[in-house]
Design a protein around this motif. Structure first.
Motif, short mmCIF file in Angstrom:
data_model
loop_
_atom_site.label_atom_id
_atom_site.label_comp_id
_atom_site.label_asym_id
_atom_site.label_seq_id
_atom_site.Cartn_x
_atom_site.Cartn_y
_atom_site.Cartn_z
N CYS A 103 -0.83 -14.40 -5.91
CA CYS A 103 -1.74 -13.78 -6.44
C CYS A 103 -1.04 -12.72 -7.37
CB CYS A 103 -2.58 -13.08 -5.52
SG CYS A 103 -3.41 -14.39 -4.45
N SER B 281 -1.28 -9.43 -10.19
CA SER B 281 -2.20 -8.51 -11.01
C SER B 281 -1.79 -8.36 -12.21
CB SER B 281 -2.33 -7.26 -10.05
OG SER B 281 -1.12 -6.81 -10.02
N ASP C 195 4.45 -8.28 -7.33
CA ASP C 195 3.90 -9.73 -7.63
C ASP C 195 4.95 -10.68 -8.18
OD1 ASP C 195 1.86 -7.94 -7.00
OD2 ASP C 195 0.68 -8.42 -8.79
N ASN D 40 -5.25 -15.15 -10.70
CA ASN D 40 -5.38 -13.87 -11.22
C ASN D 40 -7.03 -13.36 -11.34
OD1 ASN D 40 -6.23 -12.26 -13.96
ND2 ASN D 40 -4.82 -11.31 -12.75
N PRO E 235 -11.53 -6.71 -12.06
CA PRO E 235 -11.13 -6.66 -10.56
C PRO E 235 -11.52 -5.19 -10.25
CG PRO E 235 -9.09 -6.32 -12.09
CD PRO E 235 -10.22 -6.65 -13.04
N VAL F 261 -11.72 -8.13 -5.31
CA VAL F 261 -10.60 -8.94 -5.63
C VAL F 261 -10.25 -9.93 -4.25
CG1 VAL F 261 -8.10 -8.98 -6.02
CG2 VAL F 261 -9.55 -7.49 -7.10
N ILE G 249 -10.07 -13.86 -4.06
CA ILE G 249 -8.96 -14.84 -3.70
C ILE G 249 -9.42 -15.47 -2.43
CG2 ILE G 249 -6.49 -14.63 -2.68
CD1 ILE G 249 -6.45 -11.88 -4.47
N GLY H 232 1.94 -9.29 -3.90
CA GLY H 232 2.68 -8.16 -4.11
C GLY H 232 2.29 -7.33 -2.73
N ARG H 233 3.59 -6.36 -2.44
CA ARG H 233 3.24 -5.37 -1.32
C ARG H 233 1.96 -4.46 -1.85
NH1 ARG H 233 7.00 -0.57 -0.07
NH2 ARG H 233 5.70 1.18 0.32
N GLU H 234 1.84 -4.13 -3.04
CA GLU H 234 0.79 -3.42 -3.62
C GLU H 234 0.61 -3.51 -5.31
OE1 GLU H 234 1.84 0.43 -2.38
OE2 GLU H 234 2.12 0.89 -4.47
N ASN I 123 -2.85 0.51 -6.43
CA ASN I 123 -1.86 0.80 -5.22
C ASN I 123 -2.47 1.02 -3.76
OD1 ASN I 123 -1.20 3.59 -7.34
ND2 ASN I 123 0.21 1.87 -6.94
N GLY J 50 -2.43 -1.53 -1.38
CA GLY J 50 -1.52 -2.36 -0.74
C GLY J 50 -2.57 -2.88 0.53
N VAL J 51 -3.69 -3.46 0.29
CA VAL J 51 -4.46 -3.80 1.33
C VAL J 51 -5.16 -5.31 1.08
CG1 VAL J 51 -5.36 -1.79 1.81
CG2 VAL J 51 -6.68 -2.83 0.39
N HIS K 251 -3.96 -8.29 0.63
CA HIS K 251 -3.34 -9.33 1.39
C HIS K 251 -4.18 -9.11 2.81
CE1 HIS K 251 -0.43 -5.84 1.73
NE2 HIS K 251 -0.30 -6.17 0.35
N1 LIG Z 1 -6.66 -8.51 -10.00
C1 LIG Z 1 -5.99 -9.34 -9.04
N2 LIG Z 1 -5.83 -10.80 -9.18
C2 LIG Z 1 -5.03 -11.30 -8.30
N3 LIG Z 1 -4.38 -10.92 -7.57
C3 LIG Z 1 -4.40 -9.47 -7.21
C4 LIG Z 1 -5.28 -8.79 -8.18
N4 LIG Z 1 -5.20 -7.35 -7.68
C5 LIG Z 1 -4.29 -7.21 -6.69
N5 LIG Z 1 -3.88 -8.31 -6.45
C6 LIG Z 1 -2.74 -8.94 -5.39
O1 LIG Z 1 -2.91 -8.18 -4.15
C7 LIG Z 1 -1.85 -7.55 -4.03
C8 LIG Z 1 -2.10 -5.86 -3.46
O2 LIG Z 1 -2.90 -5.30 -4.24
P1 LIG Z 1 -3.44 -3.66 -3.78
O3 LIG Z 1 -4.11 -4.05 -2.45
O4 LIG Z 1 -4.53 -3.41 -4.98
O5 LIG Z 1 -2.51 -2.86 -3.89
C9 LIG Z 1 -1.05 -7.30 -5.26
O6 LIG Z 1 0.46 -7.13 -5.35
C10 LIG Z 1 -1.32 -8.74 -5.99
O7 LIG Z 1 -0.61 -9.71 -5.43
#
Ligand SMILES: Nc1ncnc2c1ncn2[C@@H]1O[C@H](COP(=O)(O)O)[C@@H](O)[C@H]1O
Ligand SMILES: Cc1cc2nc3c(=O)[nH]c(=O)nc-3n(C[C@H](O)[C@H](O)[C@H](O)COP(=O)(O)OP(=O)(O)OC[C@H]3O[C@@H](n4cnc5c(N)ncnc54)[C@H](O)[C@@H]3O)c2cc1C
Lengths: 244, 318
Positions: free
Chosen positions: A6, A8, A39, A62, A90, A96, A100, A113-115, A120, A122-123, A125
């Motif tokens: 996944c 971003s 990512d 995405n 998103p 999001v 997914i 990715g981690r976040e 930012n 980080g949740v 996943h």
């Molecule tokens: N719009 C998006 N589309 C696909 N994957 C996403 C998107 N936003 C976040 N992610 C995935 O979720 C991870 C954590 O994002 P977050 O929780 O927003 O910090 C990111 O590193 C991406 O791998």
């Protein structure tokens, strides 16, 4: 094995952040967009696993509007086999994650990715793991698969943990899990014809509502102190800044 | 409105960030119940009353000693139900943040991480979040009746209130299925001040030329009771452990004082330090970009300035 990565689509790490429309919209003028740096690690690890394990396919996903397609094509150029774009803005992590989770069933490994470097949180996943009833781990610095077992090194405050779980699994990645990959000419050419499926989002009730953005107040001017008068710095830190 | 606060324990002590979470909840003006999972010192648990908790649930089950995210998620979800809590507050951390996100999914709550101040409840329930790696904020309304909030460092001050809490032994029924990950081992710097929680951070960059030169930086850190950090290339080259790497792709710090030594101030590094209250930069190049983001700057050779600074602090402390 089937791997879902996944990604971003986020402003380059050097971007100046500004907002328009009464501070309700990100100002994308002049901003270069990239695959989220974390990512990119997830994608690189997925490609490594694909190269080492015959029969592995890597799909990138995405959640974004049509303007994210160049970023998705870049992931295909790096080596993913096909892509899914969920055609929606998103708006928050929950949205999001919901999108997914709709598409992640049937994949043995879901790498993220981690976040994201815009939200930012980080949740995503953890949320996807919860929605699908799968274990999740983050930030993963090392990930090795042995049959159905996955061994990981996870960073924790002030150190790290060795963790084991079974596939299927959701993982949020960070360095040094793999080296970032740069697309080569052949990759770029073949990316143009790789399948990119556009799907409409699953309807969900919004759980949060963005009101507006704010920028931090501007920083005051720096006070320079002579290297021959270090004691003055100590006095200022004590009496002026009051941080000692 | 009842609020539940998840409190983390590390090396038998309550995390400072968790004390901030208890104070945050207390400042929201409602009845605060704190919950501690796993074995912990009784006096430490009791002391949460002094930060505003009315009641503390302590689940001392030894099976909770190793923090398994799914297990903690189930226990906190159940505790919210038992306590009829509408809001869960906790501090952002490698454990707390994913647990919070999962509890939000399980309970149908609105969720926000990286919250930097108390909610504004004058119209709806609006929180302020740090986004774009500290380069901006967003004001977000949490619409659902249930809410889960993960706070960033300094969202509230850890202040003693003089209050006392009733400590209740909380018994839990754990499901085997929740043990879906196994922690084989952990390697943790003990006794050190944790970088994300530190009030003072002394950080070094490539300008220090090699790991053998970190002694001057460690001396300064020790004198200031500071945590040590570094720039990305420094951890990439293995001069320092990865968990000390500060910046966009590393730890985001929010200390009272950040001292940057031999770090040029690339935008990706600044992204990890822009929540610091006061920044001091020591660099031999007067044009180093970091000076533009600093409160105080010294142009000079680190090998000359840093030992002098350490001595000056010792002298000032008497
Ligand atoms: N719009 C998006 N589309 C696909 N994957 C996403 C998107 N936003 C976040 N992610 C995935 O979720 C991870 C954590 O994002 P977050 O929780 O927003 O910090 C990111 O590193 C991406 O791998
Ligand atoms: C996607 C991406 C993410 C990144 N994430 C991060 C991140 O999270 N954190 C991070 O730090 N970087 C990050 N970087 C790297 C960043 O761009 C810089 O390369 C890095 O911060 C530079 O590290 P440095 O300041 O230690 O080294 P340099 O840029 O080499 O600077 C060394 C400095 O030391 C000074 N100096 C030299 N000798 C002395 C001396 N004797 N006394 C005093 N000063 C001296 C020099 O004047 C110079 O300013 C990222 C880059 C990218 C592309």
């Amino acid at each position: 094995m089937k791997i879902l990565v996944c990604i971003s689509h986020v402003p380059d790490t050097t971007s100046k952040i500004n907002f328009v429309d009464n501070n309700t919209k990100f100002d994308s003028s002049g901003v270069q967009f990239i695959i989220g740096p974390y990512d990119d690690y997830a994608l690189a690890r997925a490609i490594e696993i694909k190269e080492a394990t015959p029969g592995t396919t890597v799909t990138v996903l995405n959640v974004g509007l049509a303007d994210t397609e160049p970023t998705i094509r870049k992931a295909l150029a790096i080596g993913a086999d096909d892509a899914i774009r969920v055609n929606a803005e998103p708006t928050d992590s929950f949205f999001v994650a919901t999108q997914i989770a709709e598409h992640a069933k049937g994949y043995e490994l879901v790498l993220m990715g981690r976040e994201s470097i815009d939200y930012n949180s980080g949740v995503v996943h953890a949320m996807v793991g919860e929605m699908l009833g799968l274990p999740s781990a983050s930030p993963v610095m090392k990930l090795d698969i042995d049959g159905t077992k996955v061994k990981m090194t996870i960073e924790i405050e002030g150190g790290k943990e060795e963790v084991e779980a079974n596939l299927p699994l959701v993982a949020g990645c960070q360095e040094p899990i793999a080296e970032w990959k740069i697309p080569n000419m052949r990759g770029i050419m073949s990316a143009r014809t790789k399948p990119l499926k556009v799907v409409e989002p699953k309807a969900t009730e919004a759980t949060t509502l963005l009101q507006k953005f704010e920028l931090p107040p501007p920083k005051g001017a720096v006070q320079m102190i002579s290297s021959d008068n270090v004691a003055e710095l100590v006095t200022k830190l004590k009496n002026e800044a009051k941080v000692l | 409105m009842a609020i539940l606060v998840f409190v983390e324990v590390a090396e038998g002590k309550i995390r400072k960030s968790s004390l901030e979470a208890v104070c945050y909840a207390q400042a929201m003006g409602d009845s605060v119940t704190a919950i501690v999972l796993g074995p912990a010192d009784a006096a430490e648990v009791k002391s949460l009353g002094n930060y505003g908790a009315k009641k503390v649930l302590h689940a001392a089950d030894p099976k909770l000693e190793k923090p398994i995210i799914q297990v903690y998620t189930s226990v906190l979800t159940k505790a919210m139900e038992d306590e009829k809590a509408d809001i869960l507050v906790l501090a952002n951390s490698s454990l707390g943040t994913p647990v919070a996100a999962k509890v939000a999914i399980k309970t149908g709550a609105s969720f926000a991480a990286n919250v930097v101040e108390l909610p504004n409840t004058s119209a709806g329930f609006v929180v302020k979040r740090s986004i774009y790696t500290g380069k901006a904020f967003s004001l977000v309304e949490l619409k659902n009746a249930k809410k889960v909030i993960a706070i960033k460092k300094n969202a509230a001050e850890a202040k003693e209130t003089g209050g006392a809490a009733e400590v209740v032994n909380y018994s839990v029924t754990l499901s085997d299925a929740d043990f879906n990950t196994t922690i084989l081992s952990s390697e943790k710097a003990t006794g050190d001040i944790l970088l994300p929680e530190a009030e003072i951070v002394v950080s070094g960059g490539r300008g220090l030329k090699g790991p053998e030169h970190w002694a001057i930086l460690e001396d300064l850190a020790k004198t200031l009771h500071a945590a040590t950090g570094c720039s990305k290339p420094v951890s990439d080259m293995g001069w320092r452990p990865h968990h000390e790497h500060v910046g966009q792709t590393g730890v985001k710090v929010a200390p009272q004082l950040y001292i940057a030594i031999g770090i040029s101030g690339a935008i990706q590094h600044l992204a990890g330090v822009n929540s610091s209250k006061c920044i001091v930069v020591i660099n031999k190049d007067a044009d180093a970009p970091f000076f533009k983001a600093a409160d105080y700057g010294i142009v000079g050779d680190a090998f000359d300035v840093v030992p002098k600074l350490t001595a000056a602090i010792k002298a000032a402390n008497g």
